[in-house]
Design a protein around this motif. Structure first.
Motif, PDB file in Angstrom:
ATOM      1  N   GLY A  66     -12.146 -21.577  33.837  1.00 23.79           N
ATOM      2  CA  GLY A  66     -11.337 -22.002  33.361  1.00 23.79           C
ATOM      3  C   GLY A  66      -9.842 -21.852  33.415  1.00 23.79           C
ATOM      4  N   GLY A  67      -9.380 -22.910  33.273  1.00 23.93           N
ATOM      5  CA  GLY A  67      -7.818 -22.438  32.633  1.00 23.93           C
ATOM      6  C   GLY A  67      -6.959 -21.874  33.923  1.00 23.93           C
ATOM      7  N   ARG A  68      -5.867 -21.406  33.872  1.00 21.89           N
ATOM      8  CA  ARG A  68      -4.368 -21.814  34.938  1.00 21.89           C
ATOM      9  C   ARG A  68      -3.714 -20.681  34.124  1.00 21.89           C
ATOM     10  NH1 ARG A  68       0.779 -24.115  33.370  1.00 21.89           N
ATOM     11  NH2 ARG A  68       1.781 -23.250  35.236  1.00 21.89           N
ATOM     12  N   ILE A  69      -4.159 -19.445  35.462  1.00 26.12           N
ATOM     13  CA  ILE A  69      -3.024 -18.380  35.140  1.00 26.12           C
ATOM     14  C   ILE A  69      -2.027 -18.217  35.866  1.00 26.12           C
ATOM     15  CG2 ILE A  69      -2.935 -15.774  35.291  1.00 26.12           C
ATOM     16  CD1 ILE A  69      -5.528 -15.566  34.062  1.00 26.12           C
ATOM     17  N   SER A  70      -0.605 -18.603  35.541  1.00 27.79           N
ATOM     18  CA  SER A  70       0.615 -18.251  36.411  1.00 27.79           C
ATOM     19  C   SER A  70       1.391 -17.067  36.174  1.00 27.79           C
ATOM     20  CB  SER A  70       1.443 -19.628  36.432  1.00 27.79           C
ATOM     21  OG  SER A  70       2.679 -19.185  36.761  1.00 27.79           O
ATOM     22  N   VAL A  71       1.504 -15.848  37.054  1.00 30.13           N
ATOM     23  CA  VAL A  71       2.135 -14.818  37.167  1.00 30.13           C
ATOM     24  C   VAL A  71       4.028 -15.295  37.749  1.00 30.13           C
ATOM     25  CG1 VAL A  71       2.596 -12.674  37.307  1.00 30.13           C
ATOM     26  CG2 VAL A  71       0.354 -13.152  36.535  1.00 30.13           C
ATOM     27  N   ALA A  72       4.839 -15.002  37.669  1.00 26.29           N
ATOM     28  CA  ALA A  72       5.639 -15.019  38.196  1.00 26.29           C
ATOM     29  C   ALA A  72       5.925 -17.028  39.292  1.00 26.29           C
ATOM     30  CB  ALA A  72       6.351 -14.054  39.163  1.00 26.29           C
ATOM     31  N   GLY A  73       5.339 -17.192  38.580  1.00 22.19           N
ATOM     32  CA  GLY A  73       5.501 -18.482  39.810  1.00 22.19           C
ATOM     33  C   GLY A  73       4.304 -18.589  40.497  1.00 22.19           C
ATOM     34  N   ASN A  74       3.345 -17.380  40.756  1.00 22.86           N
ATOM     35  CA  ASN A  74       2.712 -17.561  41.314  1.00 22.86           C
ATOM     36  C   ASN A  74       0.822 -18.144  40.824  1.00 22.86           C
ATOM     37  OD1 ASN A  74       3.139 -16.437  44.045  1.00 22.86           O
ATOM     38  ND2 ASN A  74       3.860 -15.106  42.078  1.00 22.86           N
ATOM     39  N   GLU A  75       0.478 -19.104  41.104  1.00 24.80           N
ATOM     40  CA  GLU A  75      -1.118 -19.354  40.228  1.00 24.80           C
ATOM     41  C   GLU A  75      -2.149 -18.163  40.838  1.00 24.80           C
ATOM     42  OE1 GLU A  75      -1.341 -21.850  38.322  1.00 24.80           O
ATOM     43  OE2 GLU A  75       0.718 -22.412  37.672  1.00 24.80           O
ATOM     44  N   ILE A  76      -2.417 -17.709  39.934  1.00 26.84           N
ATOM     45  CA  ILE A  76      -3.252 -16.746  40.355  1.00 26.84           C
ATOM     46  C   ILE A  76      -4.946 -17.404  40.962  1.00 26.84           C
ATOM     47  CG2 ILE A  76      -4.370 -14.992  39.702  1.00 26.84           C
ATOM     48  CD1 ILE A  76      -1.697 -14.194  40.080  1.00 26.84           C
ATOM     49  N   LEU A  77      -4.763 -17.820  39.857  1.00 28.11           N
ATOM     50  CA  LEU A  77      -6.452 -18.718  40.202  1.00 28.11           C
ATOM     51  C   LEU A  77      -6.975 -19.450  41.453  1.00 28.11           C
ATOM     52  CD1 LEU A  77      -7.523 -19.030  36.420  1.00 28.11           C
ATOM     53  CD2 LEU A  77      -7.579 -17.320  37.849  1.00 28.11           C
ATOM     54  N   THR A  78      -6.125 -19.713  41.958  1.00 31.80           N
ATOM     55  CA  THR A  78      -5.985 -20.368  42.546  1.00 31.80           C
ATOM     56  C   THR A  78      -5.819 -19.956  44.543  1.00 31.80           C
ATOM     57  OG1 THR A  78      -3.537 -21.858  42.901  1.00 31.80           O
ATOM     58  CG2 THR A  78      -5.320 -22.826  42.413  1.00 31.80           C
ATOM     59  N   LEU A  79      -5.134 -18.775  44.042  1.00 30.11           N
ATOM     60  CA  LEU A  79      -5.085 -17.498  45.414  1.00 30.11           C
ATOM     61  C   LEU A  79      -6.231 -17.439  46.497  1.00 30.11           C
ATOM     62  CD1 LEU A  79      -1.672 -15.152  44.342  1.00 30.11           C
ATOM     63  CD2 LEU A  79      -1.500 -17.405  45.775  1.00 30.11           C
ATOM     64  N   ARG A  80      -5.925 -17.022  47.635  1.00 29.38           N
ATOM     65  CA  ARG A  80      -7.294 -16.389  48.170  1.00 29.38           C
ATOM     66  C   ARG A  80      -7.085 -14.813  47.646  1.00 29.38           C
ATOM     67  NH1 ARG A  80      -8.854 -19.073  52.444  1.00 29.38           N
ATOM     68  NH2 ARG A  80      -8.584 -16.857  53.767  1.00 29.38           N
ATOM     69  N   GLU A  81      -7.903 -13.691  48.257  1.00 36.00           N
ATOM     70  CA  GLU A  81      -8.085 -12.477  47.824  1.00 36.00           C
ATOM     71  C   GLU A  81      -7.515 -11.607  47.838  1.00 36.00           C
ATOM     72  OE1 GLU A  81      -9.589 -11.272  45.031  1.00 36.00           O
ATOM     73  OE2 GLU A  81      -9.348  -9.466  46.210  1.00 36.00           O
ATOM     74  N   ARG A  82      -6.714 -11.820  49.364  1.00 32.46           N
ATOM     75  CA  ARG A  82      -6.101 -11.440  50.579  1.00 32.46           C
ATOM     76  C   ARG A  82      -4.593 -11.463  49.881  1.00 32.46           C
ATOM     77  NH1 ARG A  82      -8.336  -9.198  54.870  1.00 32.46           N
ATOM     78  NH2 ARG A  82      -6.148  -8.319  55.213  1.00 32.46           N
ATOM     79  N   GLU A  83      -4.429 -12.815  49.011  1.00 36.74           N
ATOM     80  CA  GLU A  83      -3.122 -12.772  48.606  1.00 36.74           C
ATOM     81  C   GLU A  83      -2.758 -11.942  47.505  1.00 36.74           C
ATOM     82  OE1 GLU A  83      -3.422 -17.399  48.848  1.00 36.74           O
ATOM     83  OE2 GLU A  83      -2.076 -16.778  50.964  1.00 36.74           O
ATOM     84  N   ARG A  84      -4.054 -12.474  46.316  1.00 36.69           N
ATOM     85  CA  ARG A  84      -3.735 -11.666  45.220  1.00 36.69           C
ATOM     86  C   ARG A  84      -3.727  -9.957  45.462  1.00 36.69           C
ATOM     87  NH1 ARG A  84      -8.227 -14.683  41.540  1.00 36.69           N
ATOM     88  NH2 ARG A  84      -9.418 -14.282  43.676  1.00 36.69           N
ATOM     89  N   ALA A  85      -4.359 -10.409  46.479  1.00 36.40           N
ATOM     90  CA  ALA A  85      -4.187  -8.137  46.832  1.00 36.40           C
ATOM     91  C   ALA A  85      -2.736  -7.815  46.679  1.00 36.40           C
ATOM     92  CB  ALA A  85      -4.892  -8.373  47.777  1.00 36.40           C
ATOM     93  N   ARG A  86      -2.133  -8.839  47.586  1.00 32.64           N
ATOM     94  CA  ARG A  86      -0.778  -8.699  48.065  1.00 32.64           C
ATOM     95  C   ARG A  86       0.275  -8.846  46.533  1.00 32.64           C
ATOM     96  NH1 ARG A  86      -1.198 -12.745  52.492  1.00 32.64           N
ATOM     97  NH2 ARG A  86      -1.638 -11.180  53.961  1.00 32.64           N
ATOM     98  N   LEU A  87      -0.260  -9.062  45.845  1.00 31.71           N
ATOM     99  CA  LEU A  87       0.467  -9.371  44.038  1.00 31.71           C
ATOM    100  C   LEU A  87       0.517  -8.043  43.747  1.00 31.71           C
ATOM    101  CD1 LEU A  87       0.162 -13.629  43.056  1.00 31.71           C
ATOM    102  CD2 LEU A  87       2.168 -12.373  43.937  1.00 31.71           C
ATOM    103  N   ARG A  88      -0.326  -8.004  43.670  1.00 33.15           N
ATOM    104  CA  ARG A  88      -1.145  -6.719  42.552  1.00 33.15           C
ATOM    105  C   ARG A  88      -0.132  -5.411  43.438  1.00 33.15           C
ATOM    106  NH1 ARG A  88      -6.969  -8.198  42.977  1.00 33.15           N
ATOM    107  NH2 ARG A  88      -7.000  -7.282  45.141  1.00 33.15           N
TER     108      ARG A  88
END
Lengths: 540, 315, 286
Positions: A66-88
């Protein structure tokens, strides 16, 4: 201004179904550009789990529910794994906990930095390599060109942490997460590495999320502090306010037990020497020397002097602390004094009787007088034995009492170390770390020895538990007038417990004397360097 | 580095010499009378009928009439000059017999090793990469299972299915690549099973190392994490295993060549043991030690390139 | 091994007892593996309880029959019941295995203990000898010994036993070293315990599970090795059945009578898989 990092109502579970436990339970905070926020708490408070949820690297078995995490406008928890990897690596950088295990051991430093660059910037290989060299220069490593072609094991812990900071910041991330990034390092290195991190992030205006159990570090480095307990935020606000005027009991407990923040006045009360009954020292160590021969896979053996002409005395009923950074020879000295290792030269005597060189029956006799407590209580307790059997083992070894009497005595000893009798039938695996160390201490005092060697005995413990164990040690000293040889890398702890202190560096004793004199008026530059590097100076 | 190479080569030579010594002790000293065994081996009833002269001549040829230590150096000296004696069975030079048998065995051994490496690595990578729980469990469970299969039985099952039922490959013989496929697979299966086990566990363990978190924090995708970092780290223990199992592949050839009625070193060894042809048995067993020494030398020399901690130990 | 330790050496204040006793669960895989081994042992002990057929005399009319209710494993070319032959062959196979394990175990325990506990030059010398033995695959060492000793079930068993000494000495030595250097063994010495007390109270109880695991592993390995040597024809003389020999006999009828090779082979596989599985579970349970 909107926050760079927003965490709202974050809930992370370990396990699944009915067994699931909330490791993080509704945590929320904000972090703005260019700021440093410290997430503090005891171990198990959920601070690391929160950090890992933000960067999307939760360990197996953990799940955000549960909850919400937003980093520089990106909603981390709703992203797909591939997109998250790109932010890392590009938007979020991570400086990990233990630099010695955080680089791929079979690839060069250069390759590992180049990999970080090329994953996010379309640079050709040679350009990336030039950039990697610039990174090493920026993080202040000596001989950067050489380092590019070296492997992680060829660098020191501090150098490796610099490389990791370089990797974390190379793509100019907006948020850098430092997860206990310097806890394993020696204090002097810790300070330099944190300075480096501050400088780099200040340059780019990135925000820093500092995860730490050390309130001293938080006090020195953070603009704001969030205090976690059992997965919940119990207090948060500007650093000066939270640490100067703590509202929640959990925060107060953390502050009180942080050794780096406690002043010498807080030292537990103690007897001042043993009323002049016997002025001769209990332990006399003279000219101790220990050499090792290391054998590498290639080439011939290498000679290493671990302990070099070390000499000191411990009066009866007092505590002598040996401090030094890793590799300074303090543990080797302790093991020689306890009779586990033989020196290459010199001697250690207890009450005039030679420890070094004793064998067989003589050595066994000495065990009644000298006992040893290990850093890791879990490894030193036989996992198949019940607590009362462990505590009574020394009595059994020396044939003291009947089985029933020994059991009785074991319960007394447990009481002496403030463990409830109900624990007597438990096995070590069913105890917490602090409880295990109490069991190890109970075993050590079972024979009422004259000297106990405490080898980093509280270093692995949480600050709160550490404080309790230190109090226990002081209490036992008063009751049994036992002497301690207290071996530690943590100067702040040493100040709390020691009467006298010796500073070891590369096997040599560079300074020693009464603890207050050494701390207030250090004579050797190395001692001064060590003292200055203790975190938390800002808050004192 | 030169010192390292010299030491490794020296070590390989010592292994071969020591293996020769052990085989000498076992074959020539263990039984009371090697001459009887040789004569017995030379053909059923000969032993009983063999004249004292015959016995003495054979004993003299191998130096059995002299003290043990003299025999040892006599035979060792001959071996160093490339003279391994005559086969008791057909009186041909042992070196020639072995030379004829070598190529066919090397063919299936190399092919088998290649299959084993591909199969082992493939299964290990797939087992760890797969997100499907069932497939994962299956790929982790199959290697230890196949490691429990007797080699001869695997060979017979392959023959039954692929030669007799499907007719894809010839059942017996030495001719060409097609005839080598089934024997090579038979050899590969136990080896692949152990490579897969060590590699899967190695990859699984490496993936739990903290440095993998850093690689992922750099932004690396799953495939890169698995192949570039986890696999390379897991290769190190597996490489040692390859060195250790090469001898095993040769041992497997004994059984495999018997099953597929192929000629080769394994078949020669089986026949020689049957006729208790001591000189041939000794050289064949020694050859497996030589193969072991060479492969391990190669592995040791490759090691520093894969594991930098060996070449340049920490200061 | 280490993954059994709870991850809390840097422990918490909370009474960290998440890992209290897990409720006892039946391990069906272990039950099955144990049952297979039990049945095999019973076959060896009282074969007549499992089959009424004669393993040595065939009925000509019943030759070459595929598996059926009357002959669960079918019959061979002279009408002998294959199931009876497998059951009666168990005793010889198991006896040989027991001899092999006994030899391998006594020898490698002595070498492993001496090497691990005494250490120094002796350890160095023993391990170099073991290294050389490892350079030759155990099957070839066994073949060497069979050549020197002669054929027959007992010699095959001795050969297999000696052939596996090297590998097992290695493993035992590393187990001994692991125990010897465990911090709590040193801690026990630190309490003043005598060396035999340490051995009996701390070392042996810790070593017993890995030793059992090793015995189980060696059991599987010895069954395979003995079957291989029997398959090559160095074991029991013709009429007496043993597992490897049965598969070998069936070779000539591969095209026409699949059961003659497949079914005895499957019995061997079932036994070895069971033994290895038990070994693995014991090895992991530490």
């Amino acid at each position: 201004m909107s926050a760079l990092l927003t965490v709202e109502g974050l809930v992370v579970d370990y396990g699944r179904g009915p067994d699931a436990t909330h490791a993080v339970d509704g945590v929320g905070f904000e972090l703005h550009e260019g700021e440093t926020l410290a997430l503090v708490g005891a171990s198990g408070s959920g601070k690391s789990t929160t950090a890992h949820a933000i960067i999307g690297l939760l360990p197996e078995g953990a799940k955000v529910v549960g909850g919400r995490i937003s980093v520089a406008g990106n909603e981390i928890l709703t992203l797909r794994e591939r997109e998250r990897a790109r932010l890392r690596g590009s938007v979020i950088g991570l400086v990990p906990q233990d630099p010695t295990v955080s680089l791929d051991p079979v690839q060069t430093i250069g390759r590992q930095i180049v990999e970080a660059i090329r994953l996010h910037q379309g640079l050709p290989r040679h350009a990336a390599r030039a950039e990697a060299l610039a990174v090493l220069e920026r993080v202040g490593i000596d001989r950067p060109k050489l380092r590019l072609s070296q492997y992680p094991h060829e660098l020191s812990g501090g150098q490796r942490q610099r490389v990791l900071i370089g990797i974390a910041t190379v793509n100019g991330p907006r948020l850098v997460i430092a997860d206990e990034a310097t806890s394993g390092l020696d204090v002097t290195v810790q300070r330099r590495v944190l300075d480096q991190l501050d400088a780099l992030t200040a340059e780019d205006g990135a925000a820093v999320l500092l995860i730490t159990h050390d309130l001293g570090v938080a006090a020195d480095r953070a603009d704001a502090v969030v205090v976690l307990e059992n997965g919940r935020v119990v207090e948060s606000g500007p650093t000066a306010r939270v640490l100067g005027d703590p509202q929640h009991p959990a925060t107060r407990r953390l502050i009180e037990s942080a050794p780096s923040l406690a002043s010498a006045r807080d030292r537990p009360s103690r007897v001042i020497a043993a009323e002049g009954t016997d002025a001769s020292p209990l332990l006399t160590v003279e000219g101790l020397r220990k050499e090792f021969t290391l054998r590498g896979a290639i080439g011939r053996g290498e000679h290493i002097v671990a302990v070099d002409d070390v000499g000191f005395e411990i009066p009866r009923g007092q505590t002598y602390a040996l401090v030094g950074e890793s590799g300074s020879g303090k543990t080797t000295t302790g093991r020689i004094v306890a009779g586990f290792e033989r020196p290459s030269g010199g001697s250690a005597r207890i009450d005039g009787e030679l420890i070094t060189g004793a064998r067989g029956a003589a050595l066994r006799g000495l065990r009644r007088r000298v006992q040893y407590v290990y850093q890791n209580p879990f490894a030193s307790l036989d996992p198949r034995f019940a607590v009362h059997e462990i505590v009574a083992e020394p009595l059994r070894s020396f044939g003291i009492g009947t089985r029933a009497e020994r059991r009785e005595r074991a319960l007394e000893l447990l009481e002496a170390v403030h463990l409830p009798p109900a624990l007597a039938t438990r096995r070590p695996a069913q105890l917490s770390g602090g409880q295990r160390q109490r069991v190890a201490i109970a075993r050590a005092i079972a024979l009422e020895p004259q000297l106990v060697v405490l080898d980093e005995a509280v270093s692995a413990l949480d600050v709160l538990v550490q404080r309790q164990v230190l109090e226990l040690l002081a209490e036992l000293q008063e009751r049994l007038s036992v002497s301690y040889l207290f071996i530690s890398h943590d100067l702040a702890v040493v100040r709390l417990v020691a009467d006298e202190v010796g500073v070891l560096r590369a096997g040599r004793l560079v300074e020693h004397g009464p603890v207050d004199r050494v701390f207030d008026d250090p004579r050797h530059p190395y001692t001064r360097e060590l003292l200055e590097a203790i975190p938390g100076t800002a808050a004192r | 580095m030169l010192w390292y190479i010299a030491r490794r080569v020296g070590y390989a030579l010592i292994v071969v010499w020591a293996a020769w010594t052990v085989t000498f002790i076992l074959l020539y000293r263990l039984p009371s009378d090697p001459v009887s065994i040789m004569l017995h081996g030379a053909g059923g009833e000969v032993a009983s009928r063999a004249s004292a002269t015959q016995r003495a001549a054979l004993a003299h040829q191998y130096g059995f009439d002299r003290p043990v230590i003299v025999q040892y150096f006599l035979l060792l000296g001959r071996a160093l000059r490339g003279d391994f004696g005559l086969s008791v069975q057909n009186h041909l030079p042992v070196a020639k017999l072995v030379g004829q048998a070598l190529p066919s065995t090397v063919q299936i051994a190399l092919l088998g090793l290649a299959f084993a490496l591909l199969l082992g690595a493939g299964v290990a990578i797939a087992a760890n990469y797969s997100r499907n729980r069932f497939l994962r469990g299956l790929l982790f469970a199959v290697p230890p299972l196949t490691a429990s299969f007797p080699t001869f039985w695997v060979g017979l099952m392959l023959l039954e299915v692929f030669s007799f039922r499907l007719g894809w490959f010839p059942a017996v013989g030495n001719d060409g690549f097609r005839a080598a496929v089934l024997p090579a697979i038979t050899l590969a299966i136990p080896a692949a099973a152990s490579y897969a086990q060590v590699l899967s566990r190695g990859i699984e363990k490496t993936l739990r190392e903290p440095f993998i978190d850093v690689v992922r924090a750099k932004g690396a995708q799953r495939a890169r994490v698995h192949l570039v970092h986890a696999f390379r780290n897991a290769m190190i223990p597996a490489l040692t295993l390859v060195g250790l199992t090469v001898g095993g592949i040769f041992a497997g050839a004994v059984v495999t060549e018997t099953v597929f009625s192929r000629s080769g070193m394994g078949n020669l060894l089986q026949a020689s043991v049957n006729s208790q042809d001591i000189p041939v048995v000794q050289i064949l067993v020694l050859l497996s030690a030589v193969a072991f020494a060479i492969v391990n030398l190669a592995v040791d020399l490759v090691y520093p390139f894969i594991d930098p901690r060996i070449a340049r130990p920490a200061r | 091994m280490t993954d059994v330790l709870p991850l809390e050496t840097a422990a918490s204040t909370a009474p960290a007892r998440r890992r209290t006793r897990t409720p006892f669960r039946v391990r069906y895989d272990l039950v099955l593996a144990g049952a297979v081994l039990l049945v095999i042992v019973l076959w060896a002990a009282v074969p007549q309880l499992f089959t009424s057929q004669n393993p040595l005399v065939g009925v000509g009319a019943a030759a070459h029959q595929a598996p059926s209710a009357a002959h669960p494993f079918g019959t061979d070319m002279i009408g002998r019941d294959l199931f009876a032959r497998v059951v009666y062959g168990t005793r010889s196979s198991l006896q040989a295995t027991a001899v092999a394990i006994a030899i391998a175990f006594v020898a490698s325990t002595v070498i492993g203990l001496v090497s691990g506990f005494v250490g120094g030059v002796l350890d160095e010398v023993l391990m170099r000898v073991v290294d050389v033995m490892l350079a030759v695959p155990s099957l070839l060492v066994s073949l060497l010994l069979v050549t020197a000793l002669g054929f027959g079930t007992t010699n095959v068993a001795i050969a297999v036993g000696i052939g596996s000494v090297a590998a097992f000495s290695r493993v035992l030595r590393s187990e001994v070293l692991k125990v010897r250097t465990a911090a709590y063994v040193e801690a026990a010495a630190g309490t003043g315990a005598r060396w035999w007390d340490i051995l009996l109270r701390h070392v042996l109880p810790l070593a017993i599970t890995p030793i059992l695991a090793l015995v189980a592993l060696e059991f599987g390995g010895a069954i395979l090795a003995i079957a291989s040597l029997n398959f090559l024809g160095y074991g029991a003389a013709p009429p007496a059945p043993d597992w490897g020999g049965l598969v070998s006999d069936g070779r000539n009828y591969l095209a026409t009578a699949w059961w003659l090779t497949t079914l005895p082979g499957l019995v061997i596989v079932a036994v070895v898989v069971s033994a290895n599985h038990i070994s693995r579970v014991l090895g992991e349970s530490r």
